[in-house]
Design a protein around this motif. Structure first.
Motif, PDB file in Angstrom:
ATOM      1  N   VAL A  49      84.031  33.575  54.120  1.00  0.00           N
ATOM      2  CA  VAL A  49      85.165  32.724  54.514  1.00  0.00           C
ATOM      3  C   VAL A  49      86.088  32.509  53.306  1.00  0.00           C
ATOM      4  O   VAL A  49      85.619  32.172  52.222  1.00  0.00           O
ATOM      5  CB  VAL A  49      84.680  31.351  55.051  1.00  0.00           C
ATOM      6  N   ASP A  50      87.383  32.695  53.515  1.00  0.00           N
ATOM      7  CA  ASP A  50      88.349  32.560  52.411  1.00  0.00           C
ATOM      8  C   ASP A  50      88.719  31.106  52.160  1.00  0.00           C
ATOM      9  O   ASP A  50      89.895  30.711  52.237  1.00  0.00           O
ATOM     10  CB  ASP A  50      89.606  33.382  52.713  1.00  0.00           C
ATOM     11  N   MET A  51      87.705  30.308  51.934  1.00  0.00           N
ATOM     12  CA  MET A  51      87.932  28.904  51.619  1.00  0.00           C
ATOM     13  C   MET A  51      86.938  28.531  50.516  1.00  0.00           C
ATOM     14  O   MET A  51      85.783  28.967  50.548  1.00  0.00           O
ATOM     15  CB  MET A  51      87.683  28.049  52.865  1.00  0.00           C
ATOM     16  N   TRP A  52      87.403  27.732  49.551  1.00  0.00           N
ATOM     17  CA  TRP A  52      86.559  27.391  48.419  1.00  0.00           C
ATOM     18  C   TRP A  52      86.695  25.911  48.075  1.00  0.00           C
ATOM     19  O   TRP A  52      87.682  25.276  48.463  1.00  0.00           O
ATOM     20  CB  TRP A  52      86.963  28.201  47.176  1.00  0.00           C
ATOM     21  N   SER A  53      85.709  25.430  47.364  1.00  0.00           N
ATOM     22  CA  SER A  53      85.770  24.070  46.864  1.00  0.00           C
ATOM     23  C   SER A  53      85.217  24.068  45.446  1.00  0.00           C
ATOM     24  O   SER A  53      84.205  24.715  45.176  1.00  0.00           O
ATOM     25  CB  SER A  53      84.934  23.148  47.757  1.00  0.00           C
ATOM     26  N   SER A  54      85.896  23.353  44.566  1.00  0.00           N
ATOM     27  CA  SER A  54      85.449  23.300  43.177  1.00  0.00           C
ATOM     28  C   SER A  54      85.406  21.853  42.709  1.00  0.00           C
ATOM     29  O   SER A  54      86.162  21.011  43.208  1.00  0.00           O
ATOM     30  CB  SER A  54      86.385  24.110  42.281  1.00  0.00           C
ATOM     31  N   LEU A  55      84.514  21.614  41.763  1.00  0.00           N
ATOM     32  CA  LEU A  55      84.288  20.251  41.273  1.00  0.00           C
ATOM     33  C   LEU A  55      84.567  20.162  39.780  1.00  0.00           C
ATOM     34  O   LEU A  55      84.290  21.116  39.037  1.00  0.00           O
ATOM     35  CB  LEU A  55      82.822  19.859  41.509  1.00  0.00           C
ATOM     36  N   ALA A  56      85.085  19.001  39.372  1.00  0.00           N
ATOM     37  CA  ALA A  56      85.205  18.705  37.941  1.00  0.00           C
ATOM     38  C   ALA A  56      83.976  17.908  37.556  1.00  0.00           C
ATOM     39  O   ALA A  56      83.626  16.930  38.228  1.00  0.00           O
ATOM     40  CB  ALA A  56      86.471  17.897  37.682  1.00  0.00           C
ATOM     41  N   ILE A  57      83.320  18.332  36.489  1.00  0.00           N
ATOM     42  CA  ILE A  57      82.070  17.698  36.058  1.00  0.00           C
ATOM     43  C   ILE A  57      82.306  16.913  34.768  1.00  0.00           C
ATOM     44  O   ILE A  57      82.845  17.455  33.790  1.00  0.00           O
ATOM     45  CB  ILE A  57      80.970  18.777  35.815  1.00  0.00           C
ATOM     46  N   HIS A  58      81.881  15.649  34.787  1.00  0.00           N
ATOM     47  CA  HIS A  58      82.025  14.809  33.593  1.00  0.00           C
ATOM     48  C   HIS A  58      81.156  15.364  32.467  1.00  0.00           C
ATOM     49  O   HIS A  58      79.976  15.675  32.690  1.00  0.00           O
ATOM     50  CB  HIS A  58      81.612  13.365  33.927  1.00  0.00           C
ATOM     51  N   PRO A  59      81.714  15.490  31.256  1.00  0.00           N
ATOM     52  CA  PRO A  59      80.959  16.141  30.171  1.00  0.00           C
ATOM     53  C   PRO A  59      79.680  15.418  29.775  1.00  0.00           C
ATOM     54  O   PRO A  59      78.719  16.056  29.337  1.00  0.00           O
ATOM     55  CB  PRO A  59      81.953  16.178  29.005  1.00  0.00           C
ATOM     56  N   GLU A  60      79.672  14.077  29.895  1.00  0.00           N
ATOM     57  CA  GLU A  60      78.460  13.359  29.473  1.00  0.00           C
ATOM     58  C   GLU A  60      77.496  13.092  30.630  1.00  0.00           C
ATOM     59  O   GLU A  60      76.317  13.410  30.543  1.00  0.00           O
ATOM     60  CB  GLU A  60      78.821  12.042  28.780  1.00  0.00           C
ATOM     61  N   THR A  61      78.011  12.528  31.705  1.00  0.00           N
ATOM     62  CA  THR A  61      77.114  12.163  32.813  1.00  0.00           C
ATOM     63  C   THR A  61      76.711  13.380  33.647  1.00  0.00           C
ATOM     64  O   THR A  61      75.751  13.328  34.396  1.00  0.00           O
ATOM     65  CB  THR A  61      77.785  11.142  33.760  1.00  0.00           C
ATOM     66  N   LYS A  62      77.499  14.456  33.530  1.00  0.00           N
ATOM     67  CA  LYS A  62      77.291  15.688  34.325  1.00  0.00           C
ATOM     68  C   LYS A  62      77.476  15.440  35.823  1.00  0.00           C
ATOM     69  O   LYS A  62      77.039  16.223  36.658  1.00  0.00           O
ATOM     70  CB  LYS A  62      75.899  16.321  34.073  1.00  0.00           C
ATOM     71  N   LYS A  63      78.114  14.324  36.138  1.00  0.00           N
ATOM     72  CA  LYS A  63      78.377  14.018  37.559  1.00  0.00           C
ATOM     73  C   LYS A  63      79.760  14.528  37.974  1.00  0.00           C
ATOM     74  O   LYS A  63      80.704  14.471  37.178  1.00  0.00           O
ATOM     75  CB  LYS A  63      78.324  12.488  37.780  1.00  0.00           C
ATOM     76  N   PRO A  64      79.899  14.979  39.228  1.00  0.00           N
ATOM     77  CA  PRO A  64      81.218  15.383  39.706  1.00  0.00           C
ATOM     78  C   PRO A  64      82.175  14.180  39.749  1.00  0.00           C
ATOM     79  O   PRO A  64      81.819  13.108  40.230  1.00  0.00           O
ATOM     80  CB  PRO A  64      80.943  15.908  41.114  1.00  0.00           C
ATOM     81  N   ILE A  65      83.391  14.373  39.211  1.00  0.00           N
ATOM     82  CA  ILE A  65      84.387  13.291  39.168  1.00  0.00           C
ATOM     83  C   ILE A  65      85.696  13.695  39.842  1.00  0.00           C
ATOM     84  O   ILE A  65      86.613  12.890  39.972  1.00  0.00           O
ATOM     85  CB  ILE A  65      84.671  12.838  37.718  1.00  0.00           C
ATOM     86  N   GLY A  66      85.774  14.947  40.253  1.00  0.00           N
ATOM     87  CA  GLY A  66      86.998  15.418  40.918  1.00  0.00           C
ATOM     88  C   GLY A  66      86.696  16.604  41.805  1.00  0.00           C
ATOM     89  O   GLY A  66      85.671  17.278  41.635  1.00  0.00           O
ATOM     90  N   LEU A  67      87.595  16.803  42.755  1.00  0.00           N
ATOM     91  CA  LEU A  67      87.361  17.801  43.801  1.00  0.00           C
ATOM     92  C   LEU A  67      88.656  18.528  44.144  1.00  0.00           C
ATOM     93  O   LEU A  67      89.721  17.904  44.203  1.00  0.00           O
ATOM     94  CB  LEU A  67      86.865  17.032  45.030  1.00  0.00           C
ATOM     95  N   VAL A  68      88.555  19.834  44.382  1.00  0.00           N
ATOM     96  CA  VAL A  68      89.708  20.562  44.921  1.00  0.00           C
ATOM     97  C   VAL A  68      89.220  21.534  45.999  1.00  0.00           C
ATOM     98  O   VAL A  68      88.212  22.216  45.805  1.00  0.00           O
ATOM     99  CB  VAL A  68      90.510  21.273  43.796  1.00  0.00           C
ATOM    100  N   ASN A  69      89.884  21.531  47.149  1.00  0.00           N
ATOM    101  CA  ASN A  69      89.577  22.456  48.251  1.00  0.00           C
ATOM    102  C   ASN A  69      90.780  23.361  48.463  1.00  0.00           C
ATOM    103  O   ASN A  69      91.921  22.868  48.501  1.00  0.00           O
ATOM    104  CB  ASN A  69      89.317  21.689  49.558  1.00  0.00           C
ATOM    105  N   TYR A  70      90.550  24.653  48.630  1.00  0.00           N
ATOM    106  CA  TYR A  70      91.681  25.573  48.781  1.00  0.00           C
ATOM    107  C   TYR A  70      91.286  26.762  49.631  1.00  0.00           C
ATOM    108  O   TYR A  70      90.114  27.089  49.764  1.00  0.00           O
ATOM    109  CB  TYR A  70      92.193  26.018  47.409  1.00  0.00           C
TER     110      TYR A  70
END
Ligand SMILES: CC(C)(COP(=O)(O)OP(=O)(O)OC[C@H]1O[C@@H](n2cnc3c(N)ncnc32)[C@H](O)[C@@H]1OP(=O)(O)O)[C@@H](O)C(=O)NCCC(=O)NCCS
Length: 153
Positions: A49-70
């Motif tokens: 499927v030509d759809m993706w999602s990517s996450l921004a990962i916090h450098p210290e906590t390693k938790k996702p802090i941002g999202l982009v769907n395209y």
């Protein structure tokens, strides 16, 4: 903040992805049924499927802090495909640290790599905060979006 990592989602990201996607929907004062959210996550993971999602990962906590769907689609004006950036969200406490910019630039790089470098998106006229970023990383096309009236289909 150190270096923000941006990466595509993996199956185990569902809980955190959902948390961010739901915060994004709250921002738009919208909610979606679980089946749609699950389908979107599944599609974004599905290599066919030509759809993706990517996450921004916090450098210290390693938790996702941002999202982009395209997603990717053809155009009658080009032989190369285009990427439509459907959703962008950065957690409230993590804003103004270039996370949003990094997520958009990640999509640009993905577009270049997959031969679909023409990336576009839309936002509300009233979303000035987002536009403060978009005027820096994007080009204002001047287009206005019309839709088939909700409730007419
Ligand atoms: C829009 C959003 C994704 C931006 O994320 P962010 O991580 O804060 O954005 P960034 O820090 O990468 O960029 C913000 C840019 O705007 C600029 N900016 C922000 N507020 C500004 C202000 N008051 N005056 C001048 N510039 C300002 C910053 O200087 C920065 O530019 P720079 O990279 O050149 O320094 C985030 O605010 C968000 O998730 N909002 C809610 C959801 C939303 O609106 N999504 C977009 C829907 S289309």
């Amino acid at each position: 903040m150190g270096e923000i990592e941006i990466r595509d989602i993996v199956e185990s990201d569902y809980e955190e992805w959902l948390r961010l996607f739901e915060l994004y929907l709250v921002f738009y004062e919208k909610s979606l049924p679980t089946e749609i959210k699950e389908a979107t996550f599944k599609r974004a993971l599905d290599p066919s499927v030509d759809m993706w999602s990517s996450l921004a990962i916090h450098p210290e906590t390693k938790k996702p802090i941002g999202l982009v769907n395209y997603l990717r689609h053809m155009s009658t004006w080009s032989v190369t495909d285009q990427l439509y950036l459907n959703d962008l969200y950065v957690e409230e406490g993590q804003r103004l640290k270039h996370v949003g910019r990094n997520l958009i630039e990640y999509v640009y790089a993905k577009g270049d790599a997959m031969g679909a470098p023409n990336v576009y998106w839309c936002t509300d006229m009233t979303n000035h905060r987002a536009q403060l970023l978009y005027t820096k990383v994007g080009w204002y096309s001047g287009k206005v979006i019309y839709k088939r009236p909700p409730g007419s289909y």
